[in-house]
Design a protein around this motif. Structure first.
Motif, PDB file in Angstrom:
ATOM      1  N   SER A  35      82.906  29.768  30.277  1.00  0.00           N
ATOM      2  CA  SER A  35      83.546  28.674  30.421  1.00  0.00           C
ATOM      3  C   SER A  35      83.495  27.560  29.262  1.00  0.00           C
ATOM      4  N   LEU A 368      81.721  28.868  46.488  1.00  0.00           N
ATOM      5  CA  LEU A 368      82.289  28.305  45.161  1.00  0.00           C
ATOM      6  C   LEU A 368      81.569  26.804  44.900  1.00  0.00           C
ATOM      7  N   LYS A 551      80.346  32.271  38.412  1.00  0.00           N
ATOM      8  CA  LYS A 551      80.877  33.517  37.777  1.00  0.00           C
ATOM      9  C   LYS A 551      81.244  34.628  38.718  1.00  0.00           C
ATOM     10  N   LYS A 554      83.963  33.483  41.531  1.00  0.00           N
ATOM     11  CA  LYS A 554      85.341  33.810  40.811  1.00  0.00           C
ATOM     12  C   LYS A 554      85.581  35.168  40.831  1.00  0.00           C
ATOM     13  N   ASN A 557      86.573  36.139  44.651  1.00  0.00           N
ATOM     14  CA  ASN A 557      87.767  35.284  44.904  1.00  0.00           C
ATOM     15  C   ASN A 557      89.055  36.278  44.055  1.00  0.00           C
ATOM     16  N   LYS A 558      88.740  36.793  43.057  1.00  0.00           N
ATOM     17  CA  LYS A 558      89.740  37.494  42.220  1.00  0.00           C
ATOM     18  C   LYS A 558      90.263  38.751  43.036  1.00  0.00           C
TER      19      LYS A 558
END
Length: 871
Positions: A35, A368, A551, A554, A557-558
């Motif tokens: 990021s 998150l 990380k 995410k 979530n993906k």
């Protein structure tokens, strides 16, 4: 002798906890997706002087997701509906799972709006959206649905103190501001997470055309209305104050109501299928088993091991299907579980299902935002691990059972990576408190270096304090210590000085910061060096752990859609395992579902009554060459109402994929299950029982098809015998005139003359229940159905069984016998004695002369008579 005292202030930080078990190469591939602030984490020399509270605030700002309070097990649905030219278009969004659902334009009549009501019942929305300018009847129907739902939620809340009422919100938007063109363009710009990466506008439109039927104009208009409303009110809906928060749409699915068996709320209540007080949000898993199983069909069937399973059972009972393929897939699972050779597999699946928890986007967003507790991570890990274990168990039998095949296919490589990554990162064994988050060692080299610095910090502080004392303090200073204070940094503390210098004495290269009691705190060269090289080590560790958390979450979530889908399939498996348990306990059989007009049940039983008493099973045959209308007569309390409900429940259970209480059953697919059964709730509906019966009859006449089941129980008893008899005859004649299109009709009545008012037609069959009259004139019910009819209801025998006073019963029998021969019954002796004073007065009035002695004589006779009667 020099004495060095060390003090290091460590402040607890509320961070989640983790575990990982996978190849470091795979984990590094995630971390390499850096990021913008990764360099800040990697730099070992950046001074960290912010407070831990500030760091926590910064980490929580990363979330652009929904932040809710605690939710019940009910989904959060936003439902949009538009009715135009007898076509209903609908779309709804589940903002707990970020799933979109659309329903193509479907015909819905402008009087009853059956499709609208069924869709509403299926969704159970929190918000309902439509726009002005539509039919007043449609708006009135929606308002009635919303009001009834809010009322039921309030009643549910009154039954429990743990769950508050959930009011449904109806929002009527301005039609001018939501024209078709505007809504159409919003649909064209819909972005799904499942769409191809880096697709241009043309490719995205082609992708959407594969998911949406753009010819369904009302549906497209409705979907656009829904999306615009979500865009405009997202922060209010999700209670997220972040202005940058945007909704995400994981998937888009088409739904249809054409496969649903239509059943109204009156039927659900009359058949005792589900009650709002038994909703899964009101009790934990397993609590249902402790309740009386006769309370409802839901309580009887609820042997689910998980919260998602309970919810799936609840929704399944709300939405019986007439899709034979779906039903056969469910029967396939139940049959597999009932096979003794598969008992060990079933036990393993049951154990795994106990560890499956409900997972939503809200849960993931809590992770998150680094607001997840240790227990949240434990549940997440258990859930993902369990669905993987379930898939591994199903792998061997995926060719035998389609549901197993679906479960195996949902567990992708990425889902397995998630499990391994969690185990690789999170150190569950090192948990210290509910909010501790501990990353395993050897996960991240930079984090390991930070932990090494923290571990060697006491030694480093000792060395720096010693260096400052030698280089910058006079020889008479014998004791000092190096401390760390948030927002100030490292300081050199002098506590003992001999001899004691003046208060205003200054030391070279030392900057006095403050004095506390007998201790002075200085910013020394060594302290400045520590600020530059180490800084707030706890903050640096926390930020690095936060980076690893983000990380991981995410990545989860993906691939959340696969996890949600797997949990849903496991919930279905949990429900079907519950069906198998009940089928084994109560000896249920697999029904044969066919596309014919038939109900053939051998030795059927009432599922909610059979274990309360010694139950007598009965056969049921309708259609497929048999009569379609059954007129049942029989004595009171002979079992007519129980038999009618038994038929409806067996048909219903077959249409949810459950085995049925019978020796064998062949059941044709039904479009409707319609009932007219008197309910005590007519007062609450502000109508009489007879008016409620008429409303139910009207629904049965208008909605029934040749593949419908119609149950009529004592219709016409709420009015005079002649009126009730004529109405019942008219209703049955309407069904008879349909011929082969007549539905399955079962009627229970005490109007024994009904057959005289019906045409002679093989479509009608008379049935009654067997009974025996004992020597004492009491009636013994055998509860067996047979061909024929009865001309007596034996109400007096039923009154005796109910404990009515024997004098009252005898008088009733006397009056009944006189009425049968067309005579008036004699007055009771007590009534005749009470009439004597009236006759005395009439005689005196008719007499021309008033004779006092005669009056005294008559009064004495009346008094003696009444006194003797009282004795």
């Amino acid at each position: 002798m020099m004495k060095v005292i060390l003090l290091y202030s460590i402040f607890e930080i509320n961070t989640p906890a983790y575990v990982f078990h996978f190849s470091p190469v795979e984990f590094e591939s995630i971390l390499n997706e850096t990021s913008s602030d990764e360099e800040e984490f990697r730099s070992p020399n950046i001074p960290m002087t912010q407070s831990s509270a500030t760091a926590q605030k910064q980490s929580s700002n990363v979330s652009s997701a929904m932040q809710f309070g605690n939710f019940s097990n009910r989904d959060e649905i936003i439902l949009a509906m538009i009715w135009s030219n007898n076509q209903l278009g609908a779309a709804y969004f589940n903002f707990l799972t970020s799933e979109l659902f659309v329903m193509d334009d479907t015909y819905d009549d402008g009087v009853n709006f059956h499709i609208t009501k069924t869709l509403y019942k299926q969704c159970q929305p929190r918000y309902v959206i439509t726009f002005s300018g539509t039919s007043d009847a449609f708006l009135t129907t929606i308002e009635a649905l919303v009001m009834s739902e809010t009322s039921s939620e309030l009643n549910r809340s009154a039954d429990t103190s743990s769950v508050g009422p959930t009011q449904v919100s109806l929002r009527v938007m301005r039609k001018k501001e939501h024209s078709f063109d505007r809504c159409y363009h919003r649909v064209r710009s819909l972005k799904l997470e499942s769409e191809p990466a880096n697709a241009n506008d043309v490719e995205r439109h082609v992708f959407l055309q594969g998911l949406l039927n753009f010819k369904s104009s009302v549906m497209i208009h409705t979907l656009g209305l829904l999306l615009i409303h979500i865009d405009q009110h997202w922060s209010n809906i999700t209670l997220n104050k972040d202005p940058a928060a945007r909704p995400s749409f994981v998937s888009l699915t088409s739904v249809t109501l054409r496969d649903i068996v239509m059943i109204n709320d009156d039927t659900y209540e009359a058949l005792n299928i589900v009650h709002t007080r038994h909703h899964p949000s009101l009790f934990k898993c397993g609590d249902a088993a402790s309740k009386k199983q006769s309370e409802s069909l839901f309580i009887l069937l609820n042997r689910c091991q998980s919260s998602p399973g309970m919810l799936f059972l609840w929704k399944t009972l709300q939405h019986p299907t007439r899709n034979i393929e779906i039903l056969n897939e469910r029967f396939e699972v139940v049959e597999f579980c009932l096979n003794p050779n598969n008992q060990s597999i079933v036990e393993n699946l049951t154990l795994c299902l106990k560890q499956v928890y409900r997972l939503t986007n809200v849960t993931l967003n809590r992770h998150l935002a680094q607001q997840a507790k240790f227990s949240d991570w434990v549940r997440l890990h258990k859930t993902i691990s369990s669905i993987i274990y379930i898939a591994d168990i199903c792998e061997e039998h995926r060719k035998k059972v389609k549901l197993f095949h679906k479960i195996v296919d949902t567990i992708t490589k990425e889902v397995r990576y998630i499990k391994y990554f969690i185990e690789y990162i999170v150190d569950f064994s090192a948990k210290k408190s509910e909010n501790d988050f501990i990353v395993r060692a050897n996960v991240d080299s930079h984090l390991d270096k930070l932990h090494h610095v923290r571990g060697t910090l006491p030694k480093t502080l000792t060395q720096m304090a010693e260096k400052d004392m030698i280089e910058h303090l006079p020889s008479w200073v014998t004791t000092c210590r190096m401390v760390y204070i948030p927002n100030i940094g490292y300081l050199l503390a002098l506590t003992q000085r001999n001899p004691s210098p003046a208060d205003n004495e200054n030391f070279q290269n030392l900057e006095l910061k403050f004095v506390s009691k007998d201790t002075r705190y200085f910013k020394s060269p060594g302290a400045k060096e520590l600020d530059d090289s180490i800084g707030d080590i706890m903050l640096r560790i926390t930020k690095r752990e936060s980076y690893i958390i983000l990380k991981l979450v995410k990545y989860i979530n993906k691939h959340a859609a696969s996890i949600f889908n797997a949990i849903q399939l496991c919930a279905e498996l949990d429900t079907l395992l519950a069906f198998s348990v009940v089928a084994r306990e109560y000896n249920y059989v697999k029904p044969n579902m066919v596309e014919r007009q038939i109900i053939a049940v051998e030795q059927g039983r009432h599922p909610l009554q059979e274990f309360l008493t010694t139950f007598v099973p009965n056969d049921t045959y309708s259609g497929d060459g048999k009569s379609l209308i059954k007129v049942l007569t029989g004595p009171n309390a002979s079992g007519k109402s129980t038999y009618l409900r038994q038929i409806a429940l067996i048909v219903f259970m077959a249409h949810v994929g459950c085995y049925v209480p019978a020796k064998s059953a062949t059941i044709g697919i039904m479009t409707h299950i319609l009932t007219q059964i008197t309910s005590i709730e007519s007062i609450a509906l502000n109508t009489s029982m007879f008016m409620q019966d008429l409303r139910q009859i009207n629904s049965s006449l208008n909605a029934s098809t040749s593949n419908s089941l119609v149950i009529l129980d004592e219709f016409g008893n709420g009015t005079s015998e002649v009126s009730g008899l004529s109405l019942l005859a008219a209703v049955l004649n309407n069904f008879v005139q349909r011929g082969i299109h007549c539905p399955h009709v079962f009627v229970a009545t005490h109007m024994h003359r009904i057959m005289n008012m019906l045409p002679q037609n093989p479509i009608i069959k008379e049935q009654t229940f067997e009974f025996v009259i004992n020597d004492d004139c009491s009636v013994a019910h055998l509860y067996r159905i047979t061909t024929g009819h009865t001309t007596c209801s034996f109400a007096h025998a039923a009154a005796r069984m109910a404990g009515l006073d024997e004098d009252v019963v005898k008088r009733a029998e006397e009056v009944y016998e006189k009425f049968k021969v067309g005579e008036l019954p004699p007055r009771l002796p007590q009534a005749a004695k009470q009439d004597m004073p009236v006759r005395i007065i009439e005689r005196l009035l008719d007499s021309e002369e008033f004779n006092m002695e005669e009056l005294k004589s008559l009064v004495i006779q009346v008094t003696d008579s009444l006194f003797a009667g009282s004795k």
